[in-house]
Design an enzyme around this catalytic site. Structure first.
Site, PDB file in Angstrom:
ATOM      1  CE  LYS A  28      -1.547   1.636   3.737  1.00  0.00           C
ATOM      2  NZ  LYS A  28      -2.166   1.649   5.082  1.00  0.00           N
ATOM      3  CB  THR A  29       3.719   2.256   2.116  1.00  0.00           C
ATOM      4  OG1 THR A  29       3.096   1.631   3.222  1.00  0.00           O
ATOM      5  CG2 THR A  29       4.317   3.567   2.540  1.00  0.00           C
ATOM      6  CG  ASP A 231      -2.648   5.555   4.550  1.00  0.00           C
ATOM      7  OD1 ASP A 231      -3.229   4.578   4.043  1.00  0.00           O
ATOM      8  OD2 ASP A 231      -1.535   5.478   5.085  1.00  0.00           O
ATOM      9  CD  GLU A 232      -4.044   2.813   7.919  1.00  0.00           C
ATOM     10  OE1 GLU A 232      -4.976   2.010   7.720  1.00  0.00           O
ATOM     11  OE2 GLU A 232      -2.865   2.467   8.100  1.00  0.00           O
ATOM     12  CD  GLN A 262      -4.599  -3.553   8.094  1.00  0.00           C
ATOM     13  OE1 GLN A 262      -3.766  -2.992   8.783  1.00  0.00           O
ATOM     14  NE2 GLN A 262      -4.424  -3.805   6.813  1.00  0.00           N
ATOM     15  NE  ARG A 656       0.388  -4.537  11.115  1.00  0.00           N
ATOM     16  CZ  ARG A 656       0.019  -4.046   9.945  1.00  0.00           C
ATOM     17  NH1 ARG A 656       0.689  -3.070   9.393  1.00  0.00           N
ATOM     18  NH2 ARG A 656      -1.020  -4.548   9.293  1.00  0.00           N
TER      19      ARG A 656
END
Length: 710
Positions: A28-29, A231-232, A262, A656
């Site tokens: 994603k980043t 984002d998010e 998430q 993570r």
DNA sequence: GACTCGAGTCCCGCC
DNA sequence: GACTCGAGTC
């Protein structure tokens, strides 16, 4: 590494609304940063791009990556230099990357006067809020049994996160407590406004209100950018959602990125429906799904997929990974102490026997009290670690005191801050004098600072009418003049000459540093101020223990360091900006900002704080019922959805980990002073495919396991 | 009304 | 373990 087709689609969709459903670890980043740099390459001016993230950490990370990317691609030397802290790069035009809160602060600084707040409004943190809450409850004569300040603030925050203002709260179904709280909320809001202060939730709420009531302000702010990226997005609450809609409404170049699995901020009003309904809001939206996981091993992803399927309401998707690795582990320890020791010992061994570095490790936990034991062990083992989270730094008395000084220097009418420092360190302005000042301010309905001024201007004091006035606005001076006559005549006589003398020297101190800091905000001036008010002596006076003295003194050093870092990073540093930055930075500023992220240390943080980050090796500690899922989520009436959110939290934790994942639990844990037996987290059974095991039902019922598990 | 004493509770997560 | 609250006591 090249982009896969889905990633390419996300990167190359340069205009119009775009929804990127990005599972954990799907790059994603990378997609986000590539897309931004593509936009710039395609001719969009960097400063016309706004990217909004949820945390400062995420914002910084994105900034760094984009700078690197642009530097590498475009041969932009200046940009490259700024990535490692150089000075040259910072004049270079950059896309704006900020958190929702800092974005709102900037918007409000420009327009908040339209809503009846001063331009130099203060941002109140938890401690400030509490003192206002206490005052409010006193004013409406609520005894503390009926409604505690903490309880009130909790309710207010909930309401605000749901974008509910006091006037929306006349629900007849309200119980006595809610009714009281609604009453107090109204008052609380009024008090904040009078004090010229806003709390964190107000930042969003007021921005939204501003856009609603002042379309011209919206037009100006929306007009600053041609591209908006969020984002998010699954974690946006009502206000954030509306602000995004407002800002992107015209250009419609809105790219949102998120993952419904998430969504872990339901408790502060986040609504997954925002991401689920994106196509309804933006009918022409393109949708891209990223499901190929590049971060974790197949074995870790298997666990993640397994646990998340226990959530009934979610978008069907399944992460895929092609990396092969070792199976994750579950460790049972005797008690909490053993758990901490085991984790630290294992990390130590890994550091010694593999090529891993401290920064490759993270220990994740559910609540902020958990890391205590870990910290001790890390210290004993001499492994560098960084504890992220917890507001503890700002809770320290000396830090609060110094910031109170800065707040007063920035805006003397900041009542809460002024009252805090008026006699700190003691300068002969005792309780009763403060009381008199307060009464005068109330009677004349002016601020305490105005009373102080009036009281100190009596008699002739050559040289005491110092420079401070230079920074005041014309309006303020007018108020001041009116005040002087009323207040002075009525009340100043009550104060003893000694007190007046003390007030006078306090005032000239404030005026002097106000002038100094407004002319040039620097770390040197700050440490000079600390010296000048004699805070060192104050620490020595209050604390006998030399160890404590030095830690307390050092935390003031941190404040000065932070100021230096701030000055270094900003083109036009000023006191206001420093206060904004620090109050929004929360805990990650305490440890020296950027330097820490570069520092090679093991990361200790909550699962919430870990969202968006990745580590090669992850330890999740305290995998027990009551801990994860947290007992508060078990007690809630809407039982299922609360536990679902805990499960997503567990999912976030698992995903993570890149190469190695270890979940640990203690069979017995000190709780409320006594060792108590624990129950293994239900998630452990779900993860390992043992949901048919009789112990699983027991875990959910909160009972101890009876039969051996694997 | 100032005190002692025991019972009951446990402020989750963050900007 | 720490803290608050309310009953009971002087």
């Amino acid at each position: 590494m090249s982009l896969n087709p889905a990633q390419t689609a996300a990167v190359e969709t340069l205009s119009g609304p775009l929804l990127v459903l990005a599972g954990a670890g799907t790059g994603k980043t990378r997609v986000v940063t590539y897309r931004i740099s593509r936009l710039i390459q395609s001719g969009v001016r960097p400063s016309r791009i706004l990217a909004v993230t949820f945390t400062n950490k995420a914002a910084r990370e994105m900034q760094t990556r984009i700078t690197e990317l642009l530097g590498r691609r475009g041969g932009n030397h200046a940009a490259k230099k700024s990535a490692d802290g150089g000075v040259d790069g910072k004049r270079k035009e950059k896309p704006e990357i900020s958190t929702f809160h800092s974005l709102c602060v900037r918007i409000l600084r420009r327009h908040i006067t339209r809503l009846g707040y001063p331009a130099r409004f203060a941002i109140y943190d938890r401690g400030d809020q509490e003192s206002v809450a206490r005052q409010v409850l006193k004013e409406i004569k609520v005894n503390t049994g009926a409604l505690k300040p903490g309880d009130l603030l909790y309710r207010i925050s909930r309401w605000k996160c749901e974008a509910k203002r006091p006037e929306h709260l006349d629900d007849p179904r309200f119980g006595a407590k809610d009714y009281l709280a609604a009453l107090a909320y109204r008052r609380y809001q009024k008090t904040l406004k009078t004090l010229g202060a806003v709390d964190f939730d107000d930042l969003l709420l007021l921005t939204e209100e501003l856009f609603q009531r002042h379309p011209e302000a919206l037009e100006e702010e929306a007009g600053r950018f041609d591209h908006l990226l969020v984002d998010e997005y699954q974690d946006t609450n009502m206000s954030q959602y509306r602000i995004v809609k407002d800002l992107a409404g015209k250009h419609r170049n809105l790219c949102v990125v998120g993952d419904d699995d998430q969504a872990i901020y339901g408790w502060r009003g986040a609504e997954v429906t925002h991401i689920l309904g994106f196509q309804k809001d933006w009918p022409e939206a393109k949708v891209v799904r990223l499901e190929e996981n590049y971060r974790s091993t197949r074995q870790i992803i298997e666990w993640a997929n397994r646990v998340i399927t226990f959530n009934a309401t979610r978008h069907a998707k399944r992460l895929r990974s092609t990396i092969d690795g070792e199976p994750p582990r579950i460790l049972q320890c005797k008690d909490g102490e053993t758990e901490a020791k085991t984790v630290v010992r294992q990390i130590k061994t890994r550091l010694e026997t593999t090529k891993r570095q401290p920064k490759d490790f993270a220990v994740l936990f559910r609540t902020n009290e958990q890391p205590r034991a870990l910290e001790m062990e890390f210290r004993a083992a001499k492994i560098p670690y960084t504890l992220i989270g917890g507001q503890s730094f700002f809770d320290r008395k000396e830090v609060r005191d110094i910031f109170a000084y800065l707040k007063v220097l920035n805006r003397p009418r900041d009542e809460v801050a002024l009252l805090r420092i008026l006699n700190t360190p003691p300068r002969g302005i005792g309780q009763s004098s403060v009381q008199k000042l307060l009464e005068s301010s109330l009677a004349a309905s002016v601020s305490v600072w105005d009373v102080v001024k009036a009281a100190t201007e009596r008699g002739d004091f050559p040289g005491s009418a110092v420079a401070g006035t230079a920074v005041e606005t014309a309006a303020e001076t007018a108020v001041e003049r009116a005040v002087e006559t009323t207040v002075e005549a009525r009340y100043a006589a009550d104060l003893s000459p000694k007190t007046i003398g003390a007030l006078r020297s306090f005032r000239s101190l404030i005026d002097e540093y106000r002038e100094k800091l407004s002319r040039n905000f620097s770390a040197e001036t700050l440490s000079e101020l600390i010296e000048r008010i004699g805070y060192r002596g104050e620490i020595d006076r209050l604390y006998a223990d030399p160890n404590e003295r030095s830690t307390r003194w050092e935390s003031l050093g941190e404040v000065v360091n932070a100021a230096a870092a701030y000055v270094n990073e900003n083109e036009q540093p000023d006191l206001q900006g420093f206060l904004d930055d620090t109050s929004l930075a929360g805990s990650d500023f305490a440890s020296g900002k950027e330097k820490t992220s570069a520092k090679n240390s093991v990361t200790l943080m909550t699962l919430h704080a870990a969202k968006g980050l990745e580590f090669l090796e992850v330890y999740m500690v305290g995998m027990e019922e009551g801990m994860l899922p947290h007992h508060r989520s078990l007690a809630a009436e809407d039982d299922v959805s609360a536990v679902d959110e805990e499960r997503r939290l567990c999912y976030v934790g698992i995903t993570r980990a890149g190469r190695r994942l270890t979940l640990t639990m203690a069979l017995e844990r000190m709780k409320w002073g006594k060792p108590r037996p624990t129950v293994p987290s239900r998630f452990l059974y779900e993860i390992t495919g043992q949901s048919r095991h009789p112990n699983y039902r027991k875990a959910i019922a909160g009972e101890a396991p009876t039969e051996p598990t694997r």
